[in-house]
Design a protein around this motif. Structure first.
Motif, PDB file in Angstrom:
ATOM      1  N   ASN A 278      11.676  -3.464  -3.011  1.00 32.36           N
ATOM      2  CA  ASN A 278      10.700  -2.626  -3.722  1.00 32.36           C
ATOM      3  C   ASN A 278      10.096  -1.583  -2.789  1.00 32.36           C
ATOM      4  N   PHE A 279       9.871  -1.979  -1.551  1.00 37.70           N
ATOM      5  CA  PHE A 279       9.327  -1.048  -0.570  1.00 37.70           C
ATOM      6  C   PHE A 279      10.333   0.062  -0.270  1.00 37.70           C
ATOM      7  N   ILE A 280      11.592  -0.315  -0.058  1.00 33.59           N
ATOM      8  CA  ILE A 280      12.622   0.690   0.210  1.00 33.59           C
ATOM      9  C   ILE A 280      12.771   1.634  -0.981  1.00 33.59           C
ATOM     10  N   ALA A 281      12.721   1.086  -2.200  1.00 35.42           N
ATOM     11  CA  ALA A 281      12.832   1.918  -3.404  1.00 35.42           C
ATOM     12  C   ALA A 281      11.669   2.901  -3.487  1.00 35.42           C
ATOM     13  N   ALA A 282      10.477   2.456  -3.092  1.00 31.88           N
ATOM     14  CA  ALA A 282       9.302   3.333  -3.126  1.00 31.88           C
ATOM     15  C   ALA A 282       9.449   4.489  -2.142  1.00 31.88           C
ATOM     16  N   ILE A 283       9.983   4.194  -0.943  1.00 34.25           N
ATOM     17  CA  ILE A 283      10.199   5.269   0.028  1.00 34.25           C
ATOM     18  C   ILE A 283      11.234   6.254  -0.503  1.00 34.25           C
ATOM     19  N   ASN A 284      12.310   5.711  -1.065  1.00 36.84           N
ATOM     20  CA  ASN A 284      13.363   6.585  -1.604  1.00 36.84           C
ATOM     21  C   ASN A 284      12.849   7.437  -2.758  1.00 36.84           C
ATOM     22  N   PHE A 285      11.913   6.907  -3.540  1.00 34.28           N
ATOM     23  CA  PHE A 285      11.318   7.685  -4.633  1.00 34.28           C
ATOM     24  C   PHE A 285      10.515   8.851  -4.080  1.00 34.28           C
TER      25      PHE A 285
ATOM     26  N   MET B 132       0.825  -1.209   0.000  1.00 37.39           N
ATOM     27  CA  MET B 132       0.000   0.000   0.000  1.00 37.39           C
ATOM     28  C   MET B 132       0.860   1.260   0.000  1.00 37.39           C
ATOM     29  N   LYS B 133       1.984   1.221   0.687  1.00 31.30           N
ATOM     30  CA  LYS B 133       2.873   2.388   0.681  1.00 31.30           C
ATOM     31  C   LYS B 133       3.528   2.578  -0.688  1.00 31.30           C
ATOM     32  N   ARG B 134       3.727   1.489  -1.408  1.00 32.21           N
ATOM     33  CA  ARG B 134       4.229   1.624  -2.780  1.00 32.21           C
ATOM     34  C   ARG B 134       3.200   2.351  -3.648  1.00 32.21           C
ATOM     35  N   LEU B 135       1.915   2.073  -3.417  1.00 32.77           N
ATOM     36  CA  LEU B 135       0.859   2.795  -4.137  1.00 32.77           C
ATOM     37  C   LEU B 135       0.856   4.275  -3.757  1.00 32.77           C
ATOM     38  N   LEU B 136       1.057   4.570  -2.481  1.00 33.48           N
ATOM     39  CA  LEU B 136       1.122   5.967  -2.039  1.00 33.48           C
ATOM     40  C   LEU B 136       2.266   6.701  -2.738  1.00 33.48           C
ATOM     41  N   SER B 137       3.425   6.050  -2.844  1.00 35.84           N
ATOM     42  CA  SER B 137       4.566   6.665  -3.519  1.00 35.84           C
ATOM     43  C   SER B 137       4.293   6.880  -5.002  1.00 35.84           C
ATOM     44  N   ALA B 138       3.423   6.039  -5.557  1.00 36.04           N
ATOM     45  CA  ALA B 138       3.067   6.174  -6.981  1.00 36.04           C
ATOM     46  C   ALA B 138       1.981   7.221  -7.210  1.00 36.04           C
ATOM     47  N   GLY B 139       1.476   7.831  -6.128  1.00 35.30           N
ATOM     48  CA  GLY B 139       0.512   8.915  -6.286  1.00 35.30           C
ATOM     49  C   GLY B 139      -0.940   8.529  -6.119  1.00 35.30           C
ATOM     50  N   SER B 140      -1.217   7.475  -5.382  1.00 32.38           N
ATOM     51  CA  SER B 140      -2.597   6.999  -5.249  1.00 32.38           C
ATOM     52  C   SER B 140      -3.494   7.954  -4.483  1.00 32.38           C
ATOM     53  N   GLY B 141      -2.934   8.757  -3.574  1.00 37.15           N
ATOM     54  CA  GLY B 141      -3.754   9.536  -2.661  1.00 37.15           C
ATOM     55  C   GLY B 141      -4.268   8.645  -1.547  1.00 37.15           C
TER      56      GLY B 141
END
Length: 324
Positions: free
Chosen positions: A281-288, A80-89
């Motif tokens: 993938n989770f760490i990459a999403a946070i770093n993004f 779910m946090k990966r979705l947040l990093s992708a702009g899900s709102g």
């Protein structure tokens, strides 16, 4: 003798009421324009928390002789946090989670989790929204809010933030845990034992209770407070002897999160537990760029126990583990 294990553990009447409560929860989020999402149950990585135990299975790829280990999620948090990093709102999910070595009155190894995230919310703002959901589903009073430090001192006479390991061992021994303390050198493990046995049963009996500001050493995926480095911006919700929810003002620092995962694995190794693969993938999403947000995981089956006046988790799920 013919087995009766084919029968559901919950009555059909209760399952109909369960469906109505889930409809009410979904309407609650629809009215607030929070998007419902659906993320994988199987993942190539899992949690590193030494207190959580994951189920694993093997994936045999049809075009490769290699097999992959996949883990059943203990929570949909990382995806779910990966979705947040992708702009899900703002997003929420009602879905299955799995935890090994958990069974009993409030536990089933397979259970239903409600998890949601609010970009731009502090953990205090999220607590207010959780309170609104509780009042809607349970028709209960407004929740009280206490700090971990104050409630621990009130019931155990000791400050959990400044006490040494030796102090906490002495306190635990006074409550009859001598055999456990003899070989336990993790202060947080002893704090959790004392809190679960001597604080949790005393709080949230009349109305729900948020316990805030957990020790920084128990931050998990939460920010450390900017005003008090001894505490994390983390809370848990209790009502009538049941732990219902665990929430954070979410950590958005990728290197710090990776460091915490690595520290978890060191603890696991020292305890003789398997080292868990870190979710890259989770760490990459946070770093993004994980947006500033707060999130919470709430046990739906436990909430339903309260809503439907049931004393056992088996009474609100179609087929508990022994009947699955």
């Amino acid at each position: 003798m013919r087995s009766e294990n084919w029968r559901p553990s919950a009555s059909i009447k209760v399952l109909r009421k369960r469906a109505l409560v889930l409809q009410k929860i979904r309407l609650f989020f629809a009215q607030r324009d929070v998007l419902e999402v659906d993320t994988p149950i199987l993942s190539h990585a899992s949690v590193t928390d030494e207190h959580l135990h994951s189920f694993s299975t093997q994936f045999k790829h049809p075009f490769s002789p290699q097999t992959s280990i996949l883990y059943l999620q203990t929570s949909p948090e990382f995806a779910m946090k990966r979705l947040l990093s992708a702009g899900s709102g703002p997003i929420y999910q009602i879905g299955k989670s799995f935890r090994n070595e958990e069974a009993g009155r409030f536990h089933n190894p397979e259970f239903t989790m409600l998890e949601w995230y609010r970009p731009g919310f502090t953990h205090l703002q999220l607590m207010t929204e959780i309170d609104e959901l509780m009042q809607l589903v349970l028709d209960c009073d407004l929740a009280e809010r206490v700090t971990y430090q104050d409630i621990f001192k009130q019931h155990l006479g000791c400050c959990p933030l400044t006490a040494s390991l030796s102090d906490i061992k002495t306190l635990a021994n006074q409550h009859g845990y001598d055999e456990l303390t003899a070989n336990e050198n993790n202060k947080d493990t002893l704090l959790m034992l004392l809190f679960s046995q001597h604080v949790e049963p005393q709080i949230g009996q009349v109305r729900p209770c948020f316990v805030m500001d957990f020790p920084a050493s128990q931050a998990a995926l939460a920010k450390i407070s900017s005003t008090n480095p001894l505490v994390a911006e983390r809370f848990e919700l209790y009502f009538k002897g049941i732990e219902l929810a665990n929430g954070f003002h979410e950590l958005t620092d990728g290197p710090e999160q990776l460091k915490r995962f690595e520290q978890d694995n060191t603890k696991r190794q020292n305890m003789g537990l398997d080292i868990m693969p870190i979710d890259s993938n989770f760490i990459a999403a946070i770093n993004f760029g994980l947006p500033a947000c707060s999130g919470v995981a709430l046990g739906v089956d436990r909430l339903l126990m309260l809503a439907l006046h049931c004393s056992e988790i088996d009474q609100v799920i179609a087929f508990e583990n022994s009947r699955a």
